[in-house]
Enzyme design. Structure first.
Site, short mmCIF file in Angstrom:
data_model
loop_
_atom_site.label_atom_id
_atom_site.label_comp_id
_atom_site.label_asym_id
_atom_site.label_seq_id
_atom_site.Cartn_x
_atom_site.Cartn_y
_atom_site.Cartn_z
N GLU A 1 0.83 -1.21 0.00
CA GLU A 1 0.00 0.00 0.00
C GLU A 1 0.86 1.26 0.00
O GLU A 1 0.39 2.33 0.38
CB GLU A 1 -0.96 0.03 1.19
CG GLU A 1 -1.62 -1.30 1.55
CD GLU A 1 -2.42 -1.91 0.40
OE1 GLU A 1 -2.61 -1.24 -0.63
OE2 GLU A 1 -2.86 -3.07 0.52
N ASP B 1 -0.45 -0.27 -9.54
CA ASP B 1 -0.79 -1.69 -9.46
C ASP B 1 -0.76 -2.23 -10.88
O ASP B 1 -1.42 -1.69 -11.78
CB ASP B 1 -2.20 -1.88 -8.89
CG ASP B 1 -2.22 -1.72 -7.37
OD1 ASP B 1 -1.19 -2.00 -6.73
OD2 ASP B 1 -3.27 -1.33 -6.84
#
Length: 733
Positions: free
Chosen positions: A183, A344
């Site tokens: 994250e 991502d």
């Protein structure tokens, strides 16, 4: 070449969803990622066949699942099922538009299968080959994507990092110097662990640097060093937003494929049933026949040629935007302006179907525009001397920039279980390490259960309420398995069969990836690996012990302790916790414990002193189970209560150093606080073997205020030991 650099970073991650039983819907996440993201990205690397300077991060769960024969074989079955469905669709009476799209899919799935089989069904081989050819660079992530700001112990953070690196090295043959923190979550102190584990750079969101202390001179145009020397590369949200933003991003163009419309929901159940879950559950096939079209439920059919046209347009637009951005900062030097764009990986292909082709076209356009691409590793090689060191607070790239996604009313219940597991592992490793091969394997299996439970994916899924039941069940299963195996360990019930059954449930990682010593506290590591017949130690309690102290009590403490350590004494120092320093560190013969209190928000100074002394006593009694002490030496009045209690309970002589007294500091003092400190100071004289006072203090004057006895002396020179050669053990009557 244009001024500045561009660095693309793609992070491939999925939770570990490998299950022995067939037809688990979650396992389809892997199939979708392979079909839509991983292989299409590899196609672009193979097509361009040159150094692209892309950095690809692959998390250990993805690495392990890509290497798993069960998933490999099931993926081939999945491809065959898709080709069968496409053949069935083409045999039906479909429109010309539908047939064109189906022919595109038929060729695509044939290509997917050919590519997959070419790499022996293990895409790790493909990524490794292209990395070794110099086309891409590669890094990895922590073991299971654990959210590091919420880890309770340093040992858990180290285990996540070290285990992830070990797993990656086993599959890829090298140990990366960069890591993707889950994250993009950075918290102060993790950089020390990263540096100690060989990591030299990672990635953060741009507000991490904009809110840093001091604010970096280059803004987000260059990475910075953390206090422990790890380079932090910031995401450039202006450039990244061209891709990921739902408002201005390219993926929302009407000509691109619609993600939310799938053939499974456009066909009658009797027709599609044989391709669905045997329990009668519909799921996405991956055959998405429509394009985005617009903000309407009526979607037009996908036209591949139109999508390819937009890929060209958007790649050109991206290159122009980047060119303007770099030119606007062209005056920056030492180092030149850097645009870091971390994403991502699954955004490209899975969420934005045309994304991998877009990346390939962007690589071509950047070369045409004269924009230099660079990897973070190469950037540091060139410009490591040009970076500023700053302090960065806790931050993430999640919603609102901090930890809201991973701790809220939907998922906060998980943390107490994770923290308990961490603390139990620290205890279990210290207690059972190296008792036998079987107990070592049991400890590794406990760590395996823990890292599978700590995955940030479970909290993320619960926050988003997507497959919340699965996430909660997986978390509870790992905590249950942990408790079951730990109980067996305590009851001497660990067996080969039990370990086999636990591993078979989730065969993630090899035992060689897991280092049980990562869960040893620094002190336990010292005790279990380095200390043999250590002689009795000196226990020191002091309100100050920091390396930067330049004078006063703190300087006297540091100098005296270092002198005693140079004499060969083993010294254990207990001092209050300081948030910029480690809780434990070893400096040769000196062991420093910075002790936290359980009640840090007390306002009255006497309450603070009391809680600190209680914390000292509790820790020393734990240490005394493994460490033999020969003397207690305290400094200043604030440590007297603990020093007196420990000297009495451990039957040790007490030595005191008092460089000042309340009466000499404040000769006209009176009132409750003055009286309380005076009483504590008075209590040290009858309890101590020796009381050393500063040279400027008159013992004659001191007797006017305190019950001074013959044990009071002026401080000895630093080079002279206060303990001499006499026996330190009290005679216990």
């Amino acid at each position: 070449m244009k001024p500045g650099y561009f660095s693309l970073v793609l992070h491939a991650h999925l939770p570990y969803v490998r299950h022995e039983e067939k037809h688990r819907l979650e396992e389809r996440w892997v199939y979708e990622a392979i079909s839509e993201t991983y292989i299409p990205i590899l196609w672009q690397v193979d097509r361009l066949k040159r150094p692209l300077h892309w950095t690809v991060s692959i998390s250990p769960p993805v690495v392990e699942m890509l290497a798993d024969p069960l998933i490999q074989d099931r993926y081939v079955e999945h491809l065959d099922d898709m080709l069968e469905l496409i053949a069935l669709e083409l045999s039906e009476d479909r429109t010309d538009e539908e047939k064109a799209t189906l022919h595109f899919y038929r060729q695509r799935y044939h290509d997917l299968k050919n590519t997959f089989l070419h790499w022996n069904k293990n895409l790790n081989e493909a990524f490794r080959t292209y990395r070794e050819a110099g086309y891409i660079d590669m890094v990895t992530c922590t073991a299971t994507h654990g959210f590091n700001p919420h880890l309770f112990t340093e040992q858990a953070a180290r285990a996540e990092i070290r285990t992830g690196l070990n797993c990656f090295e086993r599959h890829y043959g090298f140990r990366p110097t960069g890591i993707w923190l889950p994250e993009c979550a950075y918290t102060p102190g993790v950089d020390r662990i990263l540096y100690e584990e060989g990591i030299r750079y990672t990635f953060v969101d741009e507000h991490a640097l904009l809110d840093a202390d001091p604010t970096p001179e280059k803004g987000i145009g260059a990475p910075v060093y953390s206090p422990h020397g790890v380079a932090l590369f910031p995401r450039d949200q202006i450039i990244s937003g061209k891709i990921w933003s739902s408002m201005i991003g390219y993926p929302g163009h009407p000509d691109y494929r619609e993600f939310y419309r799938d053939l499974a929901y456009d066909r009658d159940w009797d027709y599609i049933q044989s391709f669905m879950h045997p329990e009668g559950i519909r799921f996405d096939t991956g055959l998405k026949m429509h394009r985005i079209t617009g903000d309407t439920d009526q979607k037009d059919f996908y036209v591949r040629e139109w999508a390819e046209h937009q890929i060209e347009n958007h790649a050109t637009d991206f290159a122009k935007t980047l060119e303007s951005h770099l030119e606007a900062h062209g005056a920056q030097t030492f180092p030149p302006f850097l645009v870091t764009a971390p994403f991502d990986a699954e955004l490209f292909g899975h969420w934005w179907f045309e994304g991998p082709e877009f990346l390939g076209k962007v690589a071509e356009r950047l070369a045409e525009f004269g924009i230099e691409t660079i990897t973070p590793a190469l950037f540091l090689e060139r410009h490591f001397k040009d970076l500023q060191t700053v302090h960065v607070s806790m931050n993430t790239w999640g919603r609102k920039g901090y930890g809201e996604v991973w701790i809220n009313e939907r998922n906060e219940w998980m943390l107490r279980h994770l923290h308990m597991m961490e603390m139990q592992l620290v205890k279990d490793v210290a207690d059972y390490r190296n008792q036998s091969e079987l107990t070592n394997r049991a400890l590794k299996q406990l760590i395996r259960h823990y890292v599978l439970a700590v995955s940030s994916d479970w909290a993320f899924i619960l926050d988003g309420q997507t497959t919340a039941q699965y996430a909660a069940e997986r978390f509870r299963e790992h905590t249950r398995l942990f408790a079951e195996l730990e109980t067996a360990l305590y009851q001497d019930g660990v067996s080969e069969q039990l370990l086999h059954d636990h591993y078979a449930a989730y065969p993630f990682l090899q035992d060689e990836d897991i280092d049980i010593d990562s869960f040893l506290s620094p002190h336990d590591y010292y005790v279990t690996t380095e200390r043999e017949e250590e002689k009795p130690a000196v226990l020191v309690l002091t309100p100050e012990y920091h390396g930067h102290i330049v004078g006063g009590l703190g300087r006297r403490v540091v100098d005296e302790i270092e002198a005693r350590a140079d004499d060969g004494e083993v010294v254990y120092v207990l001092t209050p916790y300081h948030d910029e320093l480690p809780e434990y560190e070893r400096q040769g013969n000196i062991h420093v414990y910075r002790v936290r209190t359980t009640s840090p928000f007390l306002e009255h100074v006497m309450n603070q002193v009391a809680t600190q002394n209680i914390a000292y006593v509790k820790l020393v009694h734990e240490l005394s189970k493994r460490v033999s002490f020969k003397v207690v030496h305290h400094f200043d009045w604030m440590t007297i209560p603990a020093a007196r209690e420990l000297a009495q309970s451990l039957a040790l002589p007490l030595y005191s150093t008092m460089l000042s007294f309340e009466a000499t500091r404040n000769p006209h003092g009176h009132g409750g606080l003055f009286d309380a400190i005076h009483r504590i100071e008075n209590s040290v004289f009858p309890a101590s073997e020796r009381v050393y006072v500063g040279e400027e203090i008159s013992i004659h004057d001191l007797k006017q205020w305190y019950k001074v006895s013959e044990n009071v002396n002026t401080c000895l020179p630093i080079e002279t030991s206060p303990y001499g050669q006499e026996s330190m053990k009290k005679n216990v009557k």
